[in-house]
Design an enzyme around this catalytic site. Structure first.
Site, PDB file in Angstrom:
ATOM      1  N   ASN A 145     -30.868  15.727-131.421  1.00 55.46           N
ATOM      2  CA  ASN A 145     -30.916  14.589-132.377  1.00 55.46           C
ATOM      3  C   ASN A 145     -30.213  15.019-133.506  1.00 55.46           C
ATOM      4  O   ASN A 145     -30.681  15.909-134.357  1.00 55.46           O
ATOM      5  CB  ASN A 145     -32.188  14.589-132.827  1.00 55.46           C
ATOM      6  CG  ASN A 145     -33.063  13.730-131.525  1.00 55.46           C
ATOM      7  OD1 ASN A 145     -32.854  12.276-131.339  1.00 55.46           O
ATOM      8  ND2 ASN A 145     -33.771  14.326-130.882  1.00 55.46           N
ATOM      9  N   GLU A 146     -28.920  14.705-133.508  1.00 53.07           N
ATOM     10  CA  GLU A 146     -27.733  15.347-134.581  1.00 53.07           C
ATOM     11  C   GLU A 146     -28.159  14.408-136.123  1.00 53.07           C
ATOM     12  O   GLU A 146     -28.954  13.369-135.944  1.00 53.07           O
ATOM     13  CB  GLU A 146     -26.377  15.010-134.089  1.00 53.07           C
ATOM     14  CG  GLU A 146     -26.118  15.637-132.786  1.00 53.07           C
ATOM     15  CD  GLU A 146     -25.876  17.277-133.066  1.00 53.07           C
ATOM     16  OE1 GLU A 146     -26.352  17.929-134.161  1.00 53.07           O
ATOM     17  OE2 GLU A 146     -25.166  17.932-132.206  1.00 53.07           O
ATOM     18  N   PRO A 147     -27.419  14.921-136.876  1.00 60.13           N
ATOM     19  CA  PRO A 147     -27.620  14.263-138.389  1.00 60.13           C
ATOM     20  C   PRO A 147     -27.363  12.731-138.177  1.00 60.13           C
ATOM     21  O   PRO A 147     -26.369  12.527-137.478  1.00 60.13           O
ATOM     22  CB  PRO A 147     -26.464  15.064-139.120  1.00 60.13           C
ATOM     23  CG  PRO A 147     -26.481  16.277-138.621  1.00 60.13           C
ATOM     24  CD  PRO A 147     -26.698  16.081-137.155  1.00 60.13           C
TER      25      PRO A 147
ATOM     26  N   SER B 263     -29.912  10.999-136.936  1.00 55.98           N
ATOM     27  CA  SER B 263     -30.919  10.640-136.233  1.00 55.98           C
ATOM     28  C   SER B 263     -32.125  10.135-136.960  1.00 55.98           C
ATOM     29  O   SER B 263     -32.654  10.992-137.867  1.00 55.98           O
ATOM     30  CB  SER B 263     -31.420  11.760-135.019  1.00 55.98           C
ATOM     31  OG  SER B 263     -30.212  11.840-134.256  1.00 55.98           O
TER      32      SER B 263
ATOM     33  N   THR C 114     -22.190  21.587-133.368  1.00 55.14           N
ATOM     34  CA  THR C 114     -22.803  21.699-132.218  1.00 55.14           C
ATOM     35  C   THR C 114     -21.739  22.080-130.880  1.00 55.14           C
ATOM     36  O   THR C 114     -21.913  23.013-130.073  1.00 55.14           O
ATOM     37  CB  THR C 114     -23.780  20.643-131.719  1.00 55.14           C
ATOM     38  OG1 THR C 114     -24.775  20.389-132.703  1.00 55.14           O
ATOM     39  CG2 THR C 114     -24.482  20.844-130.603  1.00 55.14           C
TER      40      THR C 114
END
Ligand code: F6R
Length: 244
Positions: free
Chosen positions: A144-146, A148, A163
């Site tokens: 869940n990247e920025p 999310s 990432t």
């Protein structure tokens, strides 16, 4: 906060073992949410040791992994299926039908349905009792990247540049790192009854501070863990260095 990740990993393995044993004594299944990456490898090694040397059984365990690269063949060197088999599942007595890992081979037009079914399987198992998490330098939990949100569910996401940089060595170059992944959502993770987030080393100190001391925000999805009633953040000294 432990002196080092070795002691921390052994303590968390003990905690998981107790939960698994307690459930077995009650004749119940134990549902574990599991992470991959460098952080939990020592934890998994210790669980294998407890199985081999102390007879800890995983026959009553159902597992759900957080994520998988997309696309990804299960037998690829970098697949999380392979990772989990190598570090954990091949060495335990867990039933193969009780293992769940997002499928990196699902055709794109079926991904939404696959993700819906993954959520349904978690529900059918009774929900996750204990979720193990690592944290990425972007503040991701799972993938869940920025961006999310707190209510996000299992879905296909685009990996953050940072990432992909961090994964570059595993893939022999950033250009080979998949651009996408299937991940449980923040909302999915927050439904686990108990969460144990692990972080080791000075490289995680800044994001650990933001997770623990920052305001909850989509920019650092791990901050949403602050809204969960039962979270443990397990750190070594180095990862805790920037906490106030
Ligand atoms: C892995 C996962 C990720 C990792 C995180 C930290 O299943 O969900 O959130 O936990 O990227 O990775 P490591 O442990 O390699 O630093």
């Amino acid at each position: 906060i432990y002196a080092d990740s070795e002691r921390a990993s052994v303590a968390v393995a003990q905690q998981i073992a107790e939960l698994v044993r307690q459930r077995a004594a009650e004749g119940r299944m134990c549902v574990l949410g599991l992470a991959t990456g460098s952080t939990p490898t020592r934890l998994y090694e210790e669980l294998v040791r407890l199985h081999q040397q102390q007879g800890l059984s995983f026959r009553n365990v159902i597992s759900f992994n957080l994520d998988e690269y997309y696309p990804m063949a299960p037998d690829s060197l970098q697949s999380y299926v392979r990772f989990m088999r190598e570090y954990l599942f091949d060495h335990l007595d867990i039933e193969s039908e009780n293992i769940h890992i997002p499928d990196g081979t699902v055709p794109q037009e079926q991904v939404v349905e696959f993700c819906r079914q993954y959520e349904e399987q978690i529900q059918q198992a009774g929900g996750i009792d204990l979720q193990v998490l690592g944290i990425g330098r972007t503040g991701h939990i799972g993938f869940n990247e920025p961006g999310s949100g707190a209510t996000s569910r299992t879905r296909l996401i685009t990996l953050d540049h940072i990432t992909r940089t961090d994964a570059a060595s595993d893939f022999y170059g950033e250009e080979n790192v998949p651009r996408r992944a299937i991940t449980m959502g923040v909302g999915t993770i927050l439904e686990a009854r108990h969460i144990v987030l692990l972080a080791w080393g000075e490289g995680k100190a800044a994001v650990v501070k933001r997770m623990v001391e920052g305001d909850p925000t989509d920019s650092v999805p791990a901050t949403y863990l602050q809204q969960h009633p039962h979270v443990q953040v397990v750190l070594d000294e180095a990862a805790s260095a920037e906490l106030t």
